[in-house]
Design a protein around this motif. Structure first.
Motif, short mmCIF file in Angstrom:
data_model
loop_
_atom_site.label_atom_id
_atom_site.label_comp_id
_atom_site.label_asym_id
_atom_site.label_seq_id
_atom_site.Cartn_x
_atom_site.Cartn_y
_atom_site.Cartn_z
N THR A 1 0.84 -1.20 0.00
CA THR A 1 0.00 0.00 0.00
C THR A 1 0.87 1.24 0.00
OG1 THR A 1 -1.73 -1.15 1.23
CG2 THR A 1 -1.81 1.25 1.23
N TRP A 2 1.91 1.20 0.83
CA TRP A 2 2.82 2.35 0.89
C TRP A 2 3.53 2.56 -0.44
CZ3 TRP A 2 8.10 2.88 0.21
CH2 TRP A 2 8.61 4.14 0.54
N LEU A 3 3.96 1.48 -1.08
CA LEU A 3 4.65 1.59 -2.36
C LEU A 3 3.74 2.21 -3.42
CD1 LEU A 3 6.63 -1.78 -2.52
CD2 LEU A 3 7.56 0.53 -2.22
N GLN B 1 -7.98 6.81 -1.10
CA GLN B 1 -7.86 5.54 -1.80
C GLN B 1 -7.02 4.52 -1.06
OE1 GLN B 1 -9.69 5.26 -4.69
NE2 GLN B 1 -10.32 7.30 -4.00
N PHE B 2 -6.33 4.96 -0.02
CA PHE B 2 -5.38 4.08 0.65
C PHE B 2 -5.71 3.74 2.10
CE2 PHE B 2 -3.01 5.85 -2.89
CZ PHE B 2 -2.38 4.73 -3.41
N LEU C 1 3.45 8.79 8.73
CA LEU C 1 4.09 8.07 7.62
C LEU C 1 3.66 8.63 6.27
CD1 LEU C 1 5.78 5.74 6.50
CD2 LEU C 1 3.75 4.28 6.69
N MET C 2 2.37 8.88 6.12
CA MET C 2 1.85 9.38 4.85
C MET C 2 2.35 10.80 4.57
SD MET C 2 -2.05 7.89 5.03
CE MET C 2 -2.46 8.27 3.33
#
Length: 207
Positions: free
Chosen positions: A5-7, A135-136, A149-150
């Protein structure tokens, strides 16, 4: 947040950062006119501005924009005015060649101010991040750690990209002796700023 998800989030942030626009023009201006250091100062300040919008988006800026659209419109027009001002300033410059010693008289503070302003006066970043973040994550899954983090991802990627642009453009200036082509660079950059300002106004009028 899962690694995959992070990628995905990071990839979209990279693409967004690399998209040509007012921010690129500002960083190039300071890198070409002054030094890589000035471009980097603008890059870091721009990254901070983008990170602030990311944080505000998570905090619920969408509600503010919805209930107080005048705030959004004011920032948009202020951003267009700032772009137009920079374009006018470049086009009316009397210099006939890049005097490095004179150019470096521009302070890092001014470079940082321009970098931050071009991000902060672009409230569309908030809309972008609201759409992107939705979306995440799910509201119930949002924690302080995930939010940091985001926002950190957005800030670091934006800063890193413009850091690269600053160093690359400054080296290009030295390698290709762009100091002899300032008249052309002035016209191109000044016109670009004015066209960007006109595009912002056009989008508001027809949108």
């Amino acid at each position: 947040m899962e690694l995959t998800t992070w990628l995905s989030l990071a990839t979209i942030c990279v693409i967004g950062a690399m998209s040509p626009g007012p921010s690129l023009a500002v960083v190039l201006r300071h890198s070409l006119y002054n030094s890589a250091g000035h471009g980097i100062a603008a890059s870091v300040a721009h990254g901070v501005g983008v990170g602030i919008y990311a944080a505000l988006s998570i905090a619920g800026l969408a509600s503010l924009i919805t209930h107080f659209p005048i705030v959004f419109q004011t920032l948009v027009y202020a951003g267009a005015a700032y772009l137009a001002y920079m374009g006018y300033k470049i086009l009316t410059s009397k210099s006939s060649g890049l005097d490095i010693a004179k150019a470096n008289a521009t302070s890092y503070k001014q470079a940082a101010q321009d970098g931050f302003a071009i991000a902060f006066l672009n409230p569309k970043l908030a809309i972008f991040f609201i759409a992107l973040f939705s979306q995440f994550i799910q509201p119930e899954a949002m924690t302080l750690t995930v939010a940091i983090l985001m926002c950190g991802t957005v800030l670091v990627i934006d800063t890193a990209w413009y850091f690269f642009v600053s160093v690359a453009s400054a080296k290009a200036r030295q390698k290709f002796d762009l100091t002899k082509k300032q008249a052309v660079i002035d016209k191109l950059l000044g016109t670009a700023f004015l066209l960007l300002a006109a595009r912002v106004l056009y989008q508001q009028l027809v949108g």
